[in-house]
Design an enzyme around this catalytic site. Structure first.
Site, PDB file in Angstrom:
ATOM      1  N   GLU A   1     -10.641   4.183  -2.451  1.00 37.63           N
ATOM      2  CA  GLU A   1      -9.930   4.564  -1.231  1.00 37.63           C
ATOM      3  C   GLU A   1     -10.246   6.012  -0.864  1.00 37.63           C
ATOM      4  O   GLU A   1     -10.194   6.903  -1.698  1.00 37.63           O
ATOM      5  CB  GLU A   1      -8.420   4.380  -1.414  1.00 37.63           C
ATOM      6  CG  GLU A   1      -8.000   2.931  -1.653  1.00 37.63           C
ATOM      7  CD  GLU A   1      -8.341   1.995  -0.492  1.00 37.63           C
ATOM      8  OE1 GLU A   1      -8.634   2.494   0.610  1.00 37.63           O
ATOM      9  OE2 GLU A   1      -8.346   0.769  -0.704  1.00 37.63           O
TER      10      GLU A   1
ATOM     11  N   ARG B   1       4.858  -5.400   5.120  1.00 35.29           N
ATOM     12  CA  ARG B   1       4.766  -6.748   5.708  1.00 35.29           C
ATOM     13  C   ARG B   1       5.599  -7.733   4.885  1.00 35.29           C
ATOM     14  O   ARG B   1       6.104  -8.721   5.381  1.00 35.29           O
ATOM     15  CB  ARG B   1       3.291  -7.175   5.731  1.00 35.29           C
ATOM     16  CG  ARG B   1       3.015  -8.501   6.389  1.00 35.29           C
ATOM     17  CD  ARG B   1       1.520  -8.779   6.494  1.00 35.29           C
ATOM     18  NE  ARG B   1       0.832  -8.775   5.205  1.00 35.29           N
ATOM     19  CZ  ARG B   1       0.871  -9.763   4.311  1.00 35.29           C
ATOM     20  NH1 ARG B   1       1.550 -10.847   4.565  1.00 35.29           N
ATOM     21  NH2 ARG B   1       0.229  -9.671   3.163  1.00 35.29           N
TER      22      ARG B   1
ATOM     23  N   CYS C   1       0.726   0.556  -2.425  1.00 35.78           N
ATOM     24  CA  CYS C   1      -0.479   1.252  -2.920  1.00 35.78           C
ATOM     25  C   CYS C   1      -0.757   2.521  -2.125  1.00 35.78           C
ATOM     26  O   CYS C   1      -1.021   3.579  -2.701  1.00 35.78           O
ATOM     27  CB  CYS C   1      -1.688   0.318  -2.899  1.00 35.78           C
ATOM     28  SG  CYS C   1      -1.586  -0.924  -4.197  1.00 35.78           S
TER      29      CYS C   1
ATOM     30  N   HIS D   1      -8.708   0.086  -5.288  1.00 38.56           N
ATOM     31  CA  HIS D   1      -8.242  -1.298  -5.158  1.00 38.56           C
ATOM     32  C   HIS D   1      -9.265  -2.221  -5.824  1.00 38.56           C
ATOM     33  O   HIS D   1     -10.476  -2.012  -5.686  1.00 38.56           O
ATOM     34  CB  HIS D   1      -8.112  -1.695  -3.674  1.00 38.56           C
ATOM     35  CG  HIS D   1      -6.731  -1.529  -3.127  1.00 38.56           C
ATOM     36  ND1 HIS D   1      -6.446  -0.685  -2.062  1.00 38.56           N
ATOM     37  CD2 HIS D   1      -5.540  -2.105  -3.474  1.00 38.56           C
ATOM     38  CE1 HIS D   1      -5.152  -0.762  -1.798  1.00 38.56           C
ATOM     39  NE2 HIS D   1      -4.575  -1.603  -2.635  1.00 38.56           N
TER      40      HIS D   1
HETATM   41  N1  PCA Z   1      -1.233  -3.924  -4.570  1.00 39.24           N
HETATM   42  C1  PCA Z   1      -0.279  -3.635  -3.509  1.00 39.24           C
HETATM   43  C2  PCA Z   1       0.884  -2.957  -4.193  1.00 39.24           C
HETATM   44  C3  PCA Z   1       0.713  -3.208  -5.657  1.00 39.24           C
HETATM   45  C4  PCA Z   1      -0.666  -3.719  -5.784  1.00 39.24           C
HETATM   46  O1  PCA Z   1      -1.254  -3.960  -6.855  1.00 39.24           O
HETATM   47  C5  PCA Z   1      -0.881  -2.851  -2.350  1.00 39.24           C
HETATM   48  O2  PCA Z   1      -2.096  -2.960  -2.117  1.00 39.24           O
HETATM   49  O3  PCA Z   1      -0.145  -2.130  -1.657  1.00 39.24           O
END
Ligand code: PCA
Length: 215
Positions: free
Chosen positions: A80, A90, A143, A167
């Site tokens: 990111e 959401r 996240c 991610h």
């Molecule tokens: N993914 C979510 C929150 C926790 C996770 O593992 C997100 O992308 O916000």
């Protein structure tokens, strides 16, 4: 001096029974090069996740802070680039909260850029034959909240620590009945996290590499 890297993963949320981020983080070794690896599981809950993270940063004074979350549907390890000062849920978090268009820190800047060498990391992951990319949004759920909060905390502490967010895709076992969705094996994800930590530790200035997107 004992240098530390604080690495976080999340607990399961929504309909999923496991969260590959914690599955992968918990498998990391306790040392990588000269770094002691401190692993922390965060709840997928607005605010509570940040309180835990901030306490761990205070306690360990890490030189690297990397948070990991799952992004179901993504096909690569995505580094990111940016976190925005906004919660817009959401689905409810694990405590039932669904903030809509709320600032994470009313006095904070609109956004922070990752201070990890994200281009250098993408380069090194690909060199190791692991699909990787730069992502320009961490979403608006927990996240993004954690990425913003961690960079905000490092800034407020005047810390020289590098921090950022990655991610990861679903695990194969999560898509057995949804095989149109991409997945990545736990072994590859754990290898990717080790590479991310190594590159973050070694590279003080990011490399110049085109990783932008038109859309
Ligand atoms: N993914 C979510 C929150 C926790 C996770 O593992 C997100 O992308 O916000």
């Amino acid at each position: 001096m004992n240098r530390k890297a604080l690495i976080t993963g999340f607990d399961p949320f929504g309909h999923d029974k496991i969260n590959p981020s914690w599955e992968a983080v918990s498998q990391l070794p306790d040392r990588i090069d000269d770094l002691q690896i401190v692993k922390l599981k965060l709840p997928t809950v607005f605010r509570d996740s940040l309180v835990l993270l901030e306490n761990a940063i205070d306690k360990h004074n890490p030189s690297i802070v990397l948070s990991v979350g799952v992004a179901g549907g993504r096909s690569s390890i995505s580094l990111e680039r940016i976190a925005m000062n906004l919660d817009d849920a959401r689905i409810p978090d694990n405590s039932g909260k669904s903030p809509i268009d709320e600032k994470i820190d009313p006095n904070g800047p609109d956004a922070y850029f990752s201070s990890l060498p994200i281009k250098g990391i993408v380069f090194e992951l690909k060199k190791n034959l692991i699909p990787a990319s730069v992502s320009n949004t961490a979403g608006t759920f927990v996240c993004n909240h954690v990425m913003y909060g961690l960079l905000n905390t490092l800034k407020k502490n005047n810390s020289s620590a590098k921090g950022g967010f990655v991610h990861i895709p679903y695990l194969p076992c999560q898509v057995t009945d949804r095989s149109q969705l991409p997945s990545m094996s736990l072994e590859i994800v754990v290898d990717a996290l080790k590479i991310i930590i190594e590159v973050s530790s070694k590279l003080d200035r990011d490399i110049v590499l085109s990783a932008g997107k038109i859309h």
